[in-house]
Design an enzyme around this catalytic site. Structure first.
Site, short mmCIF file in Angstrom:
data_model
loop_
_atom_site.label_atom_id
_atom_site.label_comp_id
_atom_site.label_asym_id
_atom_site.label_seq_id
_atom_site.Cartn_x
_atom_site.Cartn_y
_atom_site.Cartn_z
CD GLU A 63 44.59 -14.96 56.15
OE1 GLU A 63 43.40 -15.28 55.67
OE2 GLU A 63 44.76 -14.54 57.84
CD GLU B 74 47.81 -11.47 52.07
OE1 GLU B 74 47.41 -12.58 52.15
OE2 GLU B 74 47.67 -9.99 51.91
CB CYS C 183 38.29 -16.59 56.92
SG CYS C 183 40.12 -16.49 57.66
CB SER D 232 44.86 -11.38 54.73
OG SER D 232 44.82 -12.51 53.75
CE LYS E 34 32.47 -18.55 54.30
NZ LYS E 34 33.33 -18.05 53.67
CD GLU F 52 33.07 -15.57 50.48
OE1 GLU F 52 32.54 -17.28 50.76
OE2 GLU F 52 33.96 -15.64 51.10
CD GLU G 202 34.87 -10.84 43.73
OE1 GLU G 202 33.21 -10.29 42.65
OE2 GLU G 202 34.75 -10.26 45.25
CB CYS H 2 32.24 -20.28 61.39
SG CYS H 2 32.90 -19.04 61.21
#
Lengths: 586, 161
Positions: free
Chosen positions: A285, A288, A311, A331, A370, A373, A378, A515
């Site tokens: 990141e 980037e 994230c 990102s 999560k 996720e 993908e 978190c």
């Protein structure tokens, strides 16, 4: 300011105007029971519809009992919080709630952590005098992340408050009326057919077992007992500062070493660290950020700024649902947990000549999103998931208890290598502002070629909803912004859509406090001090690390030398980056 | 799912209603009221358009639509039937009347017959308690009804064009 004087239970109390009886009582150590009320002070998490009536008190001169959470103190007020009348009324209210509540506490996932159950014990309710009907419009549902059993709902509206007022997601709301009232996703759909981001904050505030996490503990037990499987663990930064609470430790106790010991005793073949992958995220990141900045400074008008962190899986869902026109801004870096999975099933397996199909990567997360996720298509190349599944901090605590492990007595153990080494920058990912601070530490040094005079970027720390800072990068003023909760993210995204968002880098985390306040953490029951203690612990963890910048982590340097080449290389792009989809419902 | 698509004309009508009330979320009930009187009922896509125009979540609109029995998410029949379940009608056997309507029409309360001719609802008091039990069919009030009369009345409406 003039103070208001009143008496509560014959004690004189002096409070500022606008204070509720509940808060006034709290200030002198009188804990009035509550149920629908929640106030995570310092964040926008608040619910006080005064609908449950559990907090009623007697006010002299007033005919009816008053809900203390929504009644303001007045001069000379005389309040009784524990008179016979109050105690009788409270008990009856709780008994009426039980009249249509399933009587299955023994097997309820919320057993021993349920606020209704606690009240029943506190009010000494030993029989169920009322029996009510059971309504049929309520739904049960198990999604990728959240389990919904609305028979256990007591209509406190906390979930509706966070979903609408805090997260601005607007999926949950009350439907129908009277006895048929239920809290349901839009048009009585299933969560998966709505804009639900799986942030899970509804679960984090639910007082009963109506909303809980999808439980993966049985699945994990089976895998750990399977001799043909290599099960590897990766716990997230926020887990190690909260897990201890489940074993009676003080909030903010750092239990990293015990956590590793417990995971080893549970039978994980390897215990690596998501913090390592957090460092990896910063490498990608950060690169980037610098790439976009350099293009911008070279006069490229098409470059998308601000770049936004990616994230947080609930935040990713949020912008995919609501801002499909702005998918170029975040990102492309995967979340640390997904980067870990991708590297574990390639680099690590190749190094050891292990068939990745035998490897089960389990992430231990403070998060419920999560769970969703790692099921995203993908992230399952050729049907093989990079991360097989995720368990929450709470689920891990349950597993440890089930496995007869005395957590408090465990020795400290180090993470396994080569994916167990991490910097302090990786550690602070767990708090709001942490990803930004970690990125700034690396971007500053790599971009300017100079050593950072001071590692801490305190402007981006703390519980304020939207924080900003300007950092001098060799004369270029880098403007950054940090938001937590999706409601604050929406404010920023709406400004971006209007072309009024004047920052270069933006961090977003969906949960209050980041978190550490995730929906998979031990329940905070509205106590903000717990979140504050966890945040402090995160920064203590950082200070205690010999290496505090991601690009100086020797395991990260080795990974790039051996396998990835450099950040944003072809292989890095393939393994560590992703793309986003238009998931708008309308 | 919102498989149903709204016509451009319907969308225009909804937007017109919202604009008339300055897209004020505080006017949600009035807006829904007028949308229903123009379009006949408030299916999901209508609620979505209203939510978008007013800048509020669709769940809020749905909450209001399901709260008030006046609002309907199913199209009303050509001849809407409402059976009064007010106290006077109830004590004079409105429940049996309602059962007979359900049996004759083959639908439940809140539903519409497949041919679109009849829909069945309940209400509380039309102010004709002296005539209890009462039902209204296509806004005409029928008093002192006996379950035995129902078939004939329904057949009469069914044979109309």
């Amino acid at each position: 300011m003039k103070k208001i004087n009143l008496t509560i239970d014959k004690r004189t109390v002096s409070v500022a105007p606008g204070t509720t009886i509940l808060d006034a009582a709290e200030s002198v150590g009188i804990a009035i029971p509550t149920l629908c009320h929640i106030d995570l002070k310092g964040t926008c998490v608040k619910n006080n519809p005064a609908s449950c009536r559990i907090c009623v008190v007697e006010v002299e001169g007033r005919r009816n009992l008053a809900p203390s959470c929504a009644t303001m103190c007045t001069e000379g007020m005389v309040v009784y919080t524990n008179s016979a009348r109050v105690i009788r009324a409270r008990k009856t209210i709780a008994e009426l709630m039980l009249s249509d509540h399933p009587n299955d506490c023994l097997t309820c996932p919320k057993c021993s952590d349920c606020e209704l159950q606690r009240l029943v014990m506190r009010f000494n309710i030993r029989t169920m005098p009322f029996t009510g009907g059971e309504q049929s419009t309520r739904k049960k549902e198990v999604t990728a992340a959240i389990t919904r059993n609305m028979d256990k709902c007591i209509l406190c509206r906390r979930c509706e408050s966070v979903c609408n007022n805090v997260q601005s997601v607007g999926v949950l709301g009350a439907v129908r009326r009277g006895f048929d009232t239920t809290i349901a996703p839009t048009f009585d759909r299933m969560f998966k057919d709505t804009n639900c981001t799986y942030c899970g904050q509804c679960v984090a505030v639910c007082p009963t077992g109506a909303l809980t996490e999808r439980d993966n503990t049985d699945r994990l037990m089976d895998d750990l007992c399977d001799p043909n499987k290599i099960v590897i663990a990766q716990p997230a930064p926020a887990v190690r500062v909260a897990l201890g609470e489940e074993f009676g430790m003080k909030p903010g106790t750092i239990v990293t070493g015990k956590l590793v010991s417990a995971l080893k005793q549970l039978g994980f073949t390897k215990v690596f660290d998501t913090d390592f992958a957090a460092d990896l995220t910063i490498m990608e990141e950060g690169a980037e950020i610098m790439k976009r900045l350099k293009a911008f400074l070279a006069g490229d008008k098409s470059v998308k700024l601000p770049i936004m962190t990616s994230c947080c899986p609930a935040w990713v869902n949020f912008f995919e649902h609501n801002y499909p026109d702005l998918l170029d801004y975040p990102s492309s870096a995967k979340s640390p947990a997904q980067m870990f999975g991708a590297i574990a099933k390639t680099w690590w397996c190749e190094k050891r000549s292990i068939n990745p199909k035998k490897v089960v990567v389990v992430s231990i997360m403070p998060c419920l999103a999560k769970k969703y996720e790692c099921e995203r298509e993908e992230f399952c190349p050729d049907g093989q998931p990079d991360v097989d599944y995720s368990i929450s901090t709470r689920e891990l605590a349950r597993l440890i208890k089930r496995a007869n492990i005395r957590f408090a007595d465990l020795p400290d153990t180090d993470f396994d290598t080569p994916m167990g080494e991490s910097s302090g920058a990786g550690a602070i990912f767990g708090a709001t502002g942490g990803v930004m601070e970690a990125a700034l530490r690396t971007v500053y040094e790599v971009y300017t070629g100079k050593e950072l005079p001071k590692l801490e970027f305190t402007e981006v720390r703390g519980l304020e909803g939207i924080k900003e800072a300007t950092i001098d990068l060799n004369g270029f003023p880098l403007k950054v912004c940090v938001a937590h909760t999706l409601g604050n993210a929406r404010i920023l995204m709406d400004r971006l859509r209007k072309g009024e968002l004047d920052y270069h880098v933006v961090e977003v985390m969906a949960c209050p406090g980041g978190c550490i306040g995730g929906a998979g953490q031990p329940y905070h029951h509205g106590n903000i001090e717990i979140l504050q203690a966890r945040a402090k612990a995160i920064y203590r963890e950082d200070e205690g690390k010999p290496i505090r910048m991601s690009h100086k982590n020797p395991d990260i340097i080795k990974l790039y030398e051996e396998y990835l080449g450099e950040p944003l290389s072809e292989r890095s792009e393939q393994l560590l980056h992703t793309h986003y989809f238009n998931k708008s419902i309308d | 799912m919102s498989e149903m698509k709204l016509s451009c004309e319907a969308v225009r009508q909804i937007e017109e209603v919202c604009d008339k009330f300055n897209n004020d979320a505080g006017e949600l009930i009035a807006i829904l009221h007028e949308c229903q009187s123009r379009l006949g009922y408030l299916p999901e896509p209508v609620q979505r358009v209203v939510a978008r125009k007013l800048g509020i979540p669709a769940s809020k609109v749905y909450g209001v639509v399901t709260f008030y029995s006046f609002f309907s998410m199913t199209p009303k029949g050509k001849y809407p039937i409402s059976v009064c379940l007010g106290t006077a009608c109830y004590v004079r056997g409105a429940d049996k009347l309602l059962e007979e309507f359900k049996r004759v029409l083959g639908i439940d309360v809140g539903e519409t017959t497949p041919d679109g001719k009849f829909s069945l609802d309940c209400l509380r008091c039309v102010g004709a308690c002296g005539l209890a039990p009462v039902a209204t069919i296509a806004e005409k009030v029928y008093g002192r009804l006996n379950p035995a009369d129902i078939r004939k009345i329904v057949d009469e409406f069914a044979s109309r064009e």
